[in-house]
Design an enzyme around this catalytic site. Structure first.
Site, PDB file in Angstrom:
ATOM      1  N   GLU A 173       3.676  -1.553   7.544  1.00 56.71           N
ATOM      2  CA  GLU A 173       3.612  -0.089   7.514  1.00 56.71           C
ATOM      3  C   GLU A 173       4.917   0.573   7.969  1.00 56.71           C
ATOM      4  O   GLU A 173       5.375   1.520   7.342  1.00 56.71           O
ATOM      5  CB  GLU A 173       2.419   0.416   8.332  1.00 56.71           C
ATOM      6  CG  GLU A 173       1.058  -0.016   7.770  1.00 56.71           C
ATOM      7  CD  GLU A 173       0.837   0.369   6.313  1.00 56.71           C
ATOM      8  OE1 GLU A 173       1.609   1.173   5.776  1.00 56.71           O
ATOM      9  OE2 GLU A 173      -0.109  -0.176   5.704  1.00 56.71           O
TER      10      GLU A 173
ATOM     11  N   GLU B 208      -9.160  -2.629   3.376  1.00 53.85           N
ATOM     12  CA  GLU B 208      -8.353  -2.670   4.600  1.00 53.85           C
ATOM     13  C   GLU B 208      -9.036  -1.799   5.663  1.00 53.85           C
ATOM     14  O   GLU B 208      -9.454  -0.677   5.347  1.00 53.85           O
ATOM     15  CB  GLU B 208      -6.942  -2.136   4.355  1.00 53.85           C
ATOM     16  CG  GLU B 208      -6.052  -2.334   5.562  1.00 53.85           C
ATOM     17  CD  GLU B 208      -4.597  -1.885   5.350  1.00 53.85           C
ATOM     18  OE1 GLU B 208      -4.284  -1.288   4.297  1.00 53.85           O
ATOM     19  OE2 GLU B 208      -3.805  -2.121   6.250  1.00 53.85           O
TER      20      GLU B 208
ATOM     21  N   ALA C 280      -4.199   6.621   0.756  1.00 57.57           N
ATOM     22  CA  ALA C 280      -4.266   5.762  -0.420  1.00 57.57           C
ATOM     23  C   ALA C 280      -4.209   4.309   0.030  1.00 57.57           C
ATOM     24  O   ALA C 280      -3.959   4.038   1.207  1.00 57.57           O
ATOM     25  CB  ALA C 280      -3.108   6.050  -1.362  1.00 57.57           C
ATOM     26  N   MET C 281      -4.423   3.397  -0.914  1.00 54.31           N
ATOM     27  CA  MET C 281      -4.482   1.979  -0.557  1.00 54.31           C
ATOM     28  C   MET C 281      -3.781   1.120  -1.592  1.00 54.31           C
ATOM     29  O   MET C 281      -3.992   1.266  -2.792  1.00 54.31           O
ATOM     30  CB  MET C 281      -5.960   1.586  -0.408  1.00 54.31           C
ATOM     31  CG  MET C 281      -6.180   0.157  -0.001  1.00 54.31           C
ATOM     32  SD  MET C 281      -5.421  -0.205   1.613  1.00 54.31           S
ATOM     33  CE  MET C 281      -4.999  -1.921   1.377  1.00 54.31           C
ATOM     34  N   GLU C 282      -2.986   0.183  -1.076  1.00 56.64           N
ATOM     35  CA  GLU C 282      -2.058  -0.597  -1.906  1.00 56.64           C
ATOM     36  C   GLU C 282      -2.652  -1.852  -2.536  1.00 56.64           C
ATOM     37  O   GLU C 282      -1.911  -2.800  -2.809  1.00 56.64           O
ATOM     38  CB  GLU C 282      -0.864  -1.004  -1.033  1.00 56.64           C
ATOM     39  CG  GLU C 282      -1.167  -2.066   0.053  1.00 56.64           C
ATOM     40  CD  GLU C 282      -1.408  -1.486   1.450  1.00 56.64           C
ATOM     41  OE1 GLU C 282      -1.787  -0.306   1.535  1.00 56.64           O
ATOM     42  OE2 GLU C 282      -1.235  -2.221   2.438  1.00 56.64           O
ATOM     43  N   ASN C 283      -3.965  -1.894  -2.828  1.00 55.28           N
ATOM     44  CA  ASN C 283      -4.577  -3.073  -3.434  1.00 55.28           C
ATOM     45  C   ASN C 283      -3.708  -3.616  -4.575  1.00 55.28           C
ATOM     46  O   ASN C 283      -3.253  -2.847  -5.421  1.00 55.28           O
ATOM     47  CB  ASN C 283      -5.939  -2.707  -3.991  1.00 55.28           C
ATOM     48  CG  ASN C 283      -6.714  -1.806  -3.063  1.00 55.28           C
ATOM     49  OD1 ASN C 283      -7.060  -2.214  -1.969  1.00 55.28           O
ATOM     50  ND2 ASN C 283      -6.946  -0.576  -3.477  1.00 55.28           N
TER      51      ASN C 283
ATOM     52  N   HIS D 104       5.043   5.023  -1.552  1.00 56.44           N
ATOM     53  CA  HIS D 104       4.638   4.184  -0.415  1.00 56.44           C
ATOM     54  C   HIS D 104       3.728   3.048  -0.896  1.00 56.44           C
ATOM     55  O   HIS D 104       3.981   1.868  -0.595  1.00 56.44           O
ATOM     56  CB  HIS D 104       3.930   5.052   0.631  1.00 56.44           C
ATOM     57  CG  HIS D 104       3.438   4.305   1.824  1.00 56.44           C
ATOM     58  ND1 HIS D 104       4.134   4.251   3.010  1.00 56.44           N
ATOM     59  CD2 HIS D 104       2.321   3.558   2.027  1.00 56.44           C
ATOM     60  CE1 HIS D 104       3.469   3.519   3.873  1.00 56.44           C
ATOM     61  NE2 HIS D 104       2.357   3.086   3.306  1.00 56.44           N
ATOM     62  N   GLU D 105       2.685   3.402  -1.633  1.00 56.18           N
ATOM     63  CA  GLU D 105       1.735   2.361  -2.070  1.00 56.18           C
ATOM     64  C   GLU D 105       2.419   1.402  -3.030  1.00 56.18           C
ATOM     65  O   GLU D 105       2.209   0.192  -2.972  1.00 56.18           O
ATOM     66  CB  GLU D 105       0.502   2.977  -2.726  1.00 56.18           C
ATOM     67  CG  GLU D 105      -0.232   4.013  -1.884  1.00 56.18           C
ATOM     68  CD  GLU D 105      -0.543   3.577  -0.461  1.00 56.18           C
ATOM     69  OE1 GLU D 105      -0.733   2.379  -0.223  1.00 56.18           O
ATOM     70  OE2 GLU D 105      -0.584   4.459   0.433  1.00 56.18           O
TER      71      GLU D 105
HETATM   72  N1  0A1 Z   1      -2.569   0.589   3.967  1.00 58.83           N
HETATM   73  C1  0A1 Z   1      -2.792   1.954   3.596  1.00 58.83           C
HETATM   74  C2  0A1 Z   1      -3.549   2.750   4.579  1.00 58.83           C
HETATM   75  C3  0A1 Z   1      -4.998   2.555   4.681  1.00 58.83           C
HETATM   76  C4  0A1 Z   1      -5.515   1.918   5.772  1.00 58.83           C
HETATM   77  C5  0A1 Z   1      -6.858   1.793   5.950  1.00 58.83           C
HETATM   78  C6  0A1 Z   1      -7.678   2.330   5.007  1.00 58.83           C
HETATM   79  O1  0A1 Z   1      -9.022   2.244   5.206  1.00 58.83           O
HETATM   80  C7  0A1 Z   1      -9.822   3.284   5.105  1.00 58.83           C
HETATM   81  C8  0A1 Z   1      -7.181   2.958   3.887  1.00 58.83           C
HETATM   82  C9  0A1 Z   1      -5.823   3.050   3.728  1.00 58.83           C
HETATM   83  C10 0A1 Z   1      -1.454   2.628   3.513  1.00 58.83           C
HETATM   84  O2  0A1 Z   1      -0.600   2.401   4.369  1.00 58.83           O
HETATM   85  O3  0A1 Z   1      -1.250   3.432   2.631  1.00 58.83           O
HETATM   86 ZN    ZN Z   2       1.087   1.758   4.057  1.00 60.40          ZN
END
Ligand code: 0A1
Ligand code: ZN
Length: 873
Positions: free
Chosen positions: A336, A137, A278-281, A313-314
């Site tokens: 978000e 993302e 963090a990232m919600e993969n 959140h994730e």
């Molecule tokens: N979607 C994630 C936030 C996020 C956005 C961009 C990134 O790239 C480096 C990493 C994480 C969240 O809302 O937690």
């Molecule tokens: Zn998020």
């Protein structure tokens, strides 16, 4: 996968031209994708230096058109391109691969080689601490393979990973494992399949020597889900809190939103180099280790709370983000804002709801309000961007959450839930818009919410003037309300907004709620509300619970505020009365006026002495507004005057309440106890210590050193050090040295060591920070470390805005240097320089100079260019 050319063909392949820069993308230009990709097979031959990626895309023409297939790339060179197994003509247009596909369907195969170890941007596939991981993302997938890398192209993924087994024993990606095996030469492979179609930004892969903390969760329909948190072996003992938080979040989402987890497996991986939290993969969340690892000796209570919040959140994104995703990046707040609202509600349910609300509003005012009143102001649903990474902002996240909260307030919990049920059902497996979300709430509730949509499109924080007149003879109180929104970039004329204000009247004499709470919807420029049967002089309690993200100016006397601070029936309004009382004194003090601190000292004393209030609330209520927040109230910002005024007030409270504060500072709680009461006791302890030091520096230093030396937990230790760093003397030096020596092997604690010094309230902080940038433990390539020094310093209002301009130059140097490595992180450091309009001419000119220097730097990234050029205005 059909045979493709080998890696050594790289020399003969055409060079990828550089990415286009400075192009503005507009929301109104949205067009559905020309081609869909229902399925993708990826084949990775993984290694740190070079990784080979073969991709096989089944593509389908979307609609009646003859446009070519355009696959986004970023610094990729195609080694081979096949369509239905045959060599075909293709061309590079900028960084993208363009192919004329004859029919309506085809199998397109590409091969590239990427270089994880050289990837300092930490977008795409990169190396961190010997492992390989991804961040896709918003537009990182195009750094891994050619693909229509946009959120409205959803595909089913099948992924094969191959690597050296000794160095990368664990291979993870989204979904479920389907096959694995060993190969000659110590290599192994694994193949995974994700049954849920997803956009490319949710793709993830991890390879490394990791160990799991395993657990399981049984869902509401009785399915067992295997949970694992993957970390380096030495970190395993620090993963229990994250695991407990995950299980609590899973249960909460079932209970409050009826959302069940959908795969058999849920994996979390902690990495130490990560651009965000963090990232919600899908099925494989990747975390900044700061939001996973904790024990009471190395992490503060705030860290513990942040871990619970981010894990939740994730996890919540699995529905609000993954199952229902965004049509385009302008809709980012769809996932978000909603998910932040969900995590805020979760945290409120896990502890004190009132304290959580106060903390959230405090950070909204500290970060989002300045954004909304500055050159980077943008709506919750922006109209344009150059670089989408710059739009992961407090406006999209936190104001977006406030917007959802207002809808929740207006509809009530039950109708809101009916609305979200309909939203998830209607858009499951789709890429949706903010309008779709509101429509689902409307359809399920029967309530017309169209007026609220202006909150998505109009930037700026509304200011509400409120004034009550009381006529004792007729027993009526009249509330006059007026709203306005200041112009923001690109939006000179503003319309009135619907502002839901939870309002009550409190009796000046009785302290009772004499007009019970009602929800007033202010949606005109001016409105009058009449209260009948008002039997005594009323005090206005408005925007209770912070029901709308607005600035309320209610001209209430110090006496009225003192009374409300003591007796308002809404805890947030009580806190707010204390803050307003303090703010009045601080702004007057900063203007050089004599102030009478007695009403505030009495109110703080009453708060501290109350048996009905918990310690966490007491700590929040007596804390003085931060200098940056005071600055927001000044016509022309004078950082020295603000600092002086705040220090004077801190001293007055420290002296006036020394007995109460000393008692609060003496109260301890065992470090391993993380109950709300224990956390509140520790919080109040350090807040009290800060006031004590304000009243008497020598006594403060002595007490702080004792707290530091005897601490059995990081909260007390850091709280003490935070006070010591701003003082003079050997206690400071000894404590800093002891802290570093003890924790030099723990990067997250070393981050704290940098952050504490960057936040110090001292005349020489700029010099200290310049010196720290040359410390052997400082590095720019780790985002946490860079943020701990440069990020914290830029938020240290007094030190950063040092009259010499050295702070501005330091930050600009950092930005320019960091931009070469990691543009996303560099760009996030720019906003504090954009406050130049608010300052007196000398500071203002220096800030501008630094922004101009940044913009004039050759080969500047699009990220930093956008932030710096917009900041110049
Ligand atoms: N979607 C994630 C936030 C996020 C956005 C961009 C990134 O790239 C480096 C990493 C994480 C969240 O809302 O937690
Ligand atoms: Zn998020």
């Amino acid at each position: 996968m059909a045979d493709v050319r080998t890696i050594t063909d790289a020399e003969t392949a055409p060079e990828a031209p550089p990415s286009p820069t400075h192009v503005t993308i507009r929301r109104e230009d949205y067009r559905p994708p020309d081609w869909l990709v229902p399925e993708i097979h990826l084949d990775f031959v993984l290694d740190t230096e070079s990784t080979r990626v073969r991709a096989r895309l089944s593509v389908e023409r979307n609609g009646d058109h003859d446009r070519p297939l355009r696959l986004a790339g970023d610094a990729l060179t195609p080694l081979s391109v096949l369509v239905d197994g045959a060599d075909v003509p293709w061309r590079m247009e900028g960084p993208d691969l363009v192919i004329d596909v004859a029919g309506d369907r085809a199998a397109v195969e590409t091969e590239v080689v990427i270089h994880p170890a050289a990837n300092t941007r930490l977008m795409g596939l990169y190396a961190s601490g010997g492992m390989l991981c991804t961040q896709c993302e918003a537009e990182g997938f195009r750094r891994i393979t050619f693909f229509p890398d946009r959120p409205d192209v959803l595909s089913r993924y099948r992924v094969r990973m191959e690597a050296d087994e000794a160095r990368f024993p664990i291979l993870l990606t989204n979904g479920n494992p389907v096959a694995s095996g060993r190969l000659d030469g110590g290599r192994h492979w694994a193949e995974w399949e994700d049954p849920f179609p997803k956009p490319s930004y949710l793709f993830a892969l991890v390879a490394g020597d990791l160990k799991p903390n395993r657990d399981s969760f049984t869902t509401m329909s009785g399915r067992k889900v295997d949970l694992a948190i993957w970390v380096r072996e030495a970190d395993l003992p620090k993963t229990d809190h994250a695991m407990e938080s995950l299980k609590a979040a899973m249960a909460w989402d079932e209970r409050v939103y009826g959302r069940e987890y959908d795969l058999d497996l849920f994996n979390i991986v902690a990495v130490s180099d990560f651009n965000m939290g963090a990232m919600e993969n899908k099925g494989l969340n990747i975390f900044n280790s700061a939001y996973v690892l904790a024990d009471s000796n190395t992490a503060t209570d705030v860290d513990f709370d942040n871990i619970a919040r981010v894990v939740a959140h994730e996890y919540f994104h699995n529905w609000s983000g993954d199952r229902v995703t965004c049509r385009d990046w302008f809709q980012l707040s769809l996932k978000e804002g909603f998910t932040v609202f969900r995590d805020q509600s979760f945290s409120a349910d896990m502890g004190s709801a009132a304290v959580k609300r106060i903390e959230d509003v405090r950070s909204l005012r500290m970060i989002q309000f300045p954004e909304d009143s500055g050159p980077l102001a943008h709506p919750v649903r922006p109209d344009s961007y150059m670089e989408i990474s710059n739009f992961y902002t407090a406006t999209i996240y936190n104001k977006g959450a406030e917007l959802i909260r207002m809808l929740h307030t207006v509809l009530g919990a039950e109708k809101f839930r009916a609305g979200t049920d309909l939203y998830f059902e209607r858009h499951d497996g789709e890429a949706a818009t903010c309008d779709d979300f509101v429509k689902a709430l409307e359809d399920a509730s029967g309530v017309d919410l169209s007026a609220f949509k202006i909150w998505y499109s109009q930037a700026g924080t509304p200011v509400v003037e409120a004034h009550v007149d009381y006529d004792a003879g007729s027993g009526t109180a009249t509330l006059e309300l007026e709203q306005r929104v200041a112009p923001t970039p690109g939006q000179p004329d503003k319309k009135p907004m619907p502002i839901p204000l939870r309002t009550a009247l409190i009796g000046e004499q009785s302290g009772a709620e004499i007009a019970s709470e009602q929800l007033i919807l202010l949606d005109e420029p001016r409105q009058t509300v009449r209260f009948d049967g008002v039997t005594e002089a009323p005090l206005l309690s408005i925007n209770r619970g912070f029901s709308a993200p607005v600035i309320v100016r209610a001209q209430r006397s110090p006496h009225a505020l003192e009374r409300l601070a003591q007796s308002d029936t809404d805890p947030f309004a009580r806190y707010e009365a204390m803050q307003e009382l303090a703010m009045g004194l601080l702004t007057a003090g900063a203007r050089g006026e004599e102030v009478d601190a007695e009403p505030l000292i009495r109110a703080a004393g009453n708060t501290l002495g109350s048996n009905a209030l918990d310690p966490a609330f007491k700590a929040e209520a007596i804390l003085l507004p931060q200098e940056a927040v005071i600055a927001e109230r000044m016509e022309v910002v004078d950082p020295d005057a603000i600092h002086r005024a705040r220090e004077q007030l801190r001293t007055a409270i420290g002296r006036g309440l020394s007995a109460e504060l000393t008692r609060a500072q003496a109260a301890t709680a065992p470090g391993t106890d993380h109950s709300p009461l224990a956390k509140g006791t520790r919080r109040l302890r350090s807040v009290a210590l800060n006031f004590i030091a304000g009243g008497d520096a020598a006594a403060g230093a002595h007490l702080a050193k004792a707290q530091f030396d005897t601490a059995d937990n990081m909260t007390d230790r850091q709280g003490a050090l935070a006070v010591l760093v701003s003082l003079e003397g050997t206690e400071r030096e000894d404590a800093l040295k002891a802290f570093f020596e003890r924790f030099s092997d723990d990067p997250l604690v070393v981050d704290k060591w940098f952050a504490l010094q960057a936040s110090a309230q001292r005349a020489d902080t700029v010099e200290q920070v310049e010196k720290l940038a040359r410390h052997p433990a400082f590095t720019m390539s780790n985002p946490n470390r860079l943020r701990s020094l440069a990020g914290n310093f830029s938020m240290n209002h007094w030190a950063f805005n040092d009259a010499s301009g050295r702070g501005y130059r330091f930050l600009a140097d950092m930005i320019i240097a960091a931009d070469k490595l990691n543009p996303q992180i560099a760009a996030r450091l720019v906003p504090p320089l954009g406050r130049w309009r608010r300052f007196e001419p000398v500071r203002s000119a220096t800030m501008r100079e630094q922004l101009e220097r940044i913009v004039g730097t050759s080969d500047l990234s699009r990220d930093t260019y956008e932030q710096a050029s917009k900041s110049l205005g």
